[in-house]
Write a protein that holds these residues in place. Structure first.
Motif, mmCIF file in Angstrom:
data_model
loop_
_atom_site.group_PDB
_atom_site.id
_atom_site.type_symbol
_atom_site.label_atom_id
_atom_site.label_comp_id
_atom_site.label_asym_id
_atom_site.label_seq_id
_atom_site.Cartn_x
_atom_site.Cartn_y
_atom_site.Cartn_z
ATOM 1 N N PRO A 122 6.516 7.274 -9.511
ATOM 2 C CA PRO A 122 5.740 6.038 -9.583
ATOM 3 C C PRO A 122 6.628 4.807 -9.695
ATOM 4 O O PRO A 122 7.587 4.774 -10.468
ATOM 5 C CB PRO A 122 4.888 6.230 -10.849
ATOM 6 N N ARG A 143 1.125 13.388 -7.485
ATOM 7 C CA ARG A 143 2.213 12.645 -6.857
ATOM 8 C C ARG A 143 1.753 11.982 -5.564
ATOM 9 O O ARG A 143 0.848 12.468 -4.885
ATOM 10 C CB ARG A 143 3.381 13.588 -6.579
ATOM 11 N N GLY A 144 2.425 10.883 -5.221
ATOM 12 C CA GLY A 144 2.041 10.099 -4.053
ATOM 13 C C GLY A 144 1.975 10.886 -2.757
ATOM 14 O O GLY A 144 0.997 10.750 -2.000
ATOM 15 N N HIS A 203 -1.211 0.677 -9.769
ATOM 16 C CA HIS A 203 -1.493 2.104 -9.882
ATOM 17 C C HIS A 203 -2.898 2.355 -10.424
ATOM 18 O O HIS A 203 -3.522 3.367 -10.086
ATOM 19 C CB HIS A 203 -0.446 2.779 -10.762
ATOM 20 N N ALA A 221 1.765 3.563 -3.060
ATOM 21 C CA ALA A 221 0.896 4.630 -3.571
ATOM 22 C C ALA A 221 1.424 6.010 -3.231
ATOM 23 O O ALA A 221 1.038 6.999 -3.873
ATOM 24 C CB ALA A 221 -0.520 4.472 -3.014
ATOM 25 N N PHE A 222 2.323 6.114 -2.237
ATOM 26 C CA PHE A 222 2.758 7.420 -1.752
ATOM 27 C C PHE A 222 4.171 7.783 -2.201
ATOM 28 O O PHE A 222 4.756 8.739 -1.699
ATOM 29 C CB PHE A 222 2.654 7.448 -0.223
ATOM 30 N N THR A 230 0.830 -1.210 0.000
ATOM 31 C CA THR A 230 0.000 0.000 0.000
ATOM 32 C C THR A 230 0.859 1.253 0.000
ATOM 33 O O THR A 230 0.517 2.266 -0.625
ATOM 34 C CB THR A 230 -0.932 0.009 1.221
ATOM 35 N N SER A 231 2.004 1.200 0.667
ATOM 36 C CA SER A 231 2.881 2.373 0.746
ATOM 37 C C SER A 231 3.414 2.795 -0.619
ATOM 38 O O SER A 231 3.858 3.935 -0.786
ATOM 39 C CB SER A 231 4.050 2.084 1.691
ATOM 40 N N LEU A 237 -1.235 12.800 -2.580
ATOM 41 C CA LEU A 237 -2.364 11.934 -2.239
ATOM 42 C C LEU A 237 -2.364 11.638 -0.746
ATOM 43 O O LEU A 237 -3.424 11.652 -0.096
ATOM 44 C CB LEU A 237 -2.291 10.632 -3.034
ATOM 45 N N GLY A 238 -1.171 11.398 -0.173
ATOM 46 C CA GLY A 238 -1.089 11.165 1.262
ATOM 47 C C GLY A 238 -1.575 12.350 2.067
ATOM 48 O O GLY A 238 -2.293 12.190 3.071
ATOM 49 N N VAL A 246 -5.318 2.561 -7.607
ATOM 50 C CA VAL A 246 -5.240 3.745 -6.754
ATOM 51 C C VAL A 246 -6.133 4.868 -7.292
ATOM 52 O O VAL A 246 -6.656 5.674 -6.510
ATOM 53 C CB VAL A 246 -3.776 4.236 -6.646
ATOM 54 N N TRP A 281 6.970 9.432 -4.532
ATOM 55 C CA TRP A 281 6.981 10.615 -5.405
ATOM 56 C C TRP A 281 7.115 10.203 -6.871
ATOM 57 O O TRP A 281 6.377 10.677 -7.725
ATOM 58 C CB TRP A 281 8.134 11.544 -5.015
#
Length: 468
Positions: free
Chosen positions: A326, A386-387, A430, A321-322, A318-319, A390-391, A433, A324
């Protein structure tokens, strides 16, 4: 008399529309980008094997025994008379615009200023990843639209009516028939509605409208495949998830399940075990999905025996997704920035020939068209969420969910479910997400509105009495 009233009505209409001028400009620019996408890449992005399985199911209307339920093929069936995958792409681009419109309308209904509501729609309307996804024959765009529409129905009015609740239940059922990950979302929504004490009538209406279509489809699936289910691949997917941590000396499976233990085959992502020829499941006789129930039994036993290892793998994936930049997961995929120059042929497969003959004779591999493709190739690099951003959006929604739970908790919980759910049952992707983004933006915008809104005196008095 009617003549006298007409100027006043016209004036009111102009004032009402005037408040939405900013979003009208935003929506027009987003529509223009989608026109450029259709001109720049012809005819539409077709993926082997997903796109052609969807199209084949649409023609023959039978429940698939693998990963794909019937929701998206029903849309393709409705568009079959046009015999054009470009029409499919156009409809999906319209759905993308519709998703942004729903978010804007709901936020304005919740008293956000026009600029704030318009800002919340920017990721879904302008992120290049959404443009690419809408241009592909895949179920994701329909899924995103249905989830946002279901939340809109639930949140449109402060008091949830039975009719709105039933509509939301139908929308979430349609989402679950499009992608089965929405099934736990429906359960989550029902739990949150119960916590909010919306009343038994709306709760029952949501439950019935959400479950009856799923039960009907499961019965149809049982008629074709001999099992009351929505999918024939859930066990295979969960088994693949466990292959990254399962230790059979700890799991101690019975003899019939032991043949699904890790056998030394190593791939770079959990989902790759589904297709890896050397994986234990794929060495069993027959089709891999014919062992779905056995795979599920092994996976549940492995998770029960190694719960912390399972959670570690879910958190780790899951991490991704965050990040910077991809991360390619698995390494064979292009995680982002997929607009490019060139042409891409389709593989020689009997299913492709059948779909070309029955659905669209003009199907061919994707090719880029200048100068439109040039614009999109340059556009995609800055136009990407960027991830870490989103975070931050999710953290803002979390703050609103904790401090002003009633308004923000529902969309924020759905966003988190959309983020973690696919990883928990299969793997990170991706693509998976992207449905998180519009719902997370909705939650964050509501959180800002709730956190900056002054607390009414009556509420402050109640809090003071509680503290005393």
């Amino acid at each position: 008399m009617l003549t006298d009233l007409h100027p006043a009505a016209t004036s009111r209409t102009r004032r009402a529309l005037g408040g939405h001028r900013l979003f009208a400009v935003v929506l027009a620019l987003a529509a223009a980008l989608r026109v450029v996408t259709m001109l720049g890449y012809r005819p539409a992005q077709l993926y082997w094997y997903d796109s052609f399985t969807y199209l084949d199911t649409a023609v023959h209307l039978r429940p698939s025994a693998t990963f794909h339920p019937i929701g998206y093929p029903l849309l393709l069936r409705a568009l079959w008379p046009f015999h054009s995958v470009e029409v499919i792409a156009a409809v999906q681009h319209a759905m993308g615009l519709g998703t942004g419109l729903l978010i804007y309308a709901l936020l304005r209904r919740r008293s956000l200023p026009a600029w704030g509501a318009a800002l919340a729609t920017v990721p879904v309307l302008f992120d290049a990843s959404f443009l690419r996804l809408e241009h592909a024959v895949l179920s994701d765009t329909q899924f995103v639209f249905l989830v946002v529409a279901g939340l809109t129905a639930l949140m449109w009015s402060p008091g949830l009516s039975t009719r709105a609740a039933a509509g939301a239940g139908l929308l979430f059922a349609a989402a679950a028939l499009t992608r089965t990950i929405a099934l736990p979302l429906l359960v989550l929504v029902l739990l949150l509605l119960a916590v909010r004490r919306v009343g038994w009538r709306p709760l029952v209406a949501t439950a019935l409208a959400g479950t009856l279509p799923l039960a009907a489809y499961a019965g149809w699936y049982d008629h074709h495949h001999g099992r009351f289910a929505l999918s024939g691949a859930d066990g295979v997917a969960l088994w693949a998830r466990t292959m990254t941590f399962a230790d059979c000396s700890v799991v101690k499976p019975p003899p019939d399940q032991a043949k699904l233990c890790p056998n030394g085959t190593v791939v770079d992502a959990a989902s790759e075990y589904v297709w890896a020829p050397g994986a234990s499941l794929n060495r069993l006789p027959g089709d891999r999905f014919g062992h779905n129930e056995l795979a599920r039994s092994f996976a549940l036993r492995a998770i029960a025996a190694q719960p912390f290892d399972y959670l570690r793998e879910v958190v780790k994936d899951t991490s991704l997704a965050f990040a910077w930049t991809p991360v390619a997961h698995p390494r064979r995929v292009t995680p982002a920035f997929g607009f490019a120059h060139g042409s891409w042929s389709l593989p020689a497969q009997p299913l492709i020939d059948e779909v070309k003959r029955e659905y669209d004779p003009g199907i061919r591999g994707l090719y880029s068209v200048e100068p439109y493709a040039d614009l999109l190739v340059a556009y995609q690099y800055p136009a990407y969420l960027r991830g870490p951003l989103l975070g931050a959006i999710l953290l803002l929604g979390a703050a609103g969910a904790v401090l002003r739970r009633r308004t923000v908790l529902l969309p924020w919980a759905v966003a988190v479910g959309l983020l973690v759910g696919p990883v928990a049952v299969l793997d990170f992707d991706h693509r998976y997400v992207l449905p998180v983004v519009p719902v997370a933006c909705l939650a964050a915008a509501l959180a800002i509105r709730e956190l900056v809104r002054p607390t009414p005196p009556a509420s402050r008095a109640r809090r003071a009495r509680s503290a005393g």
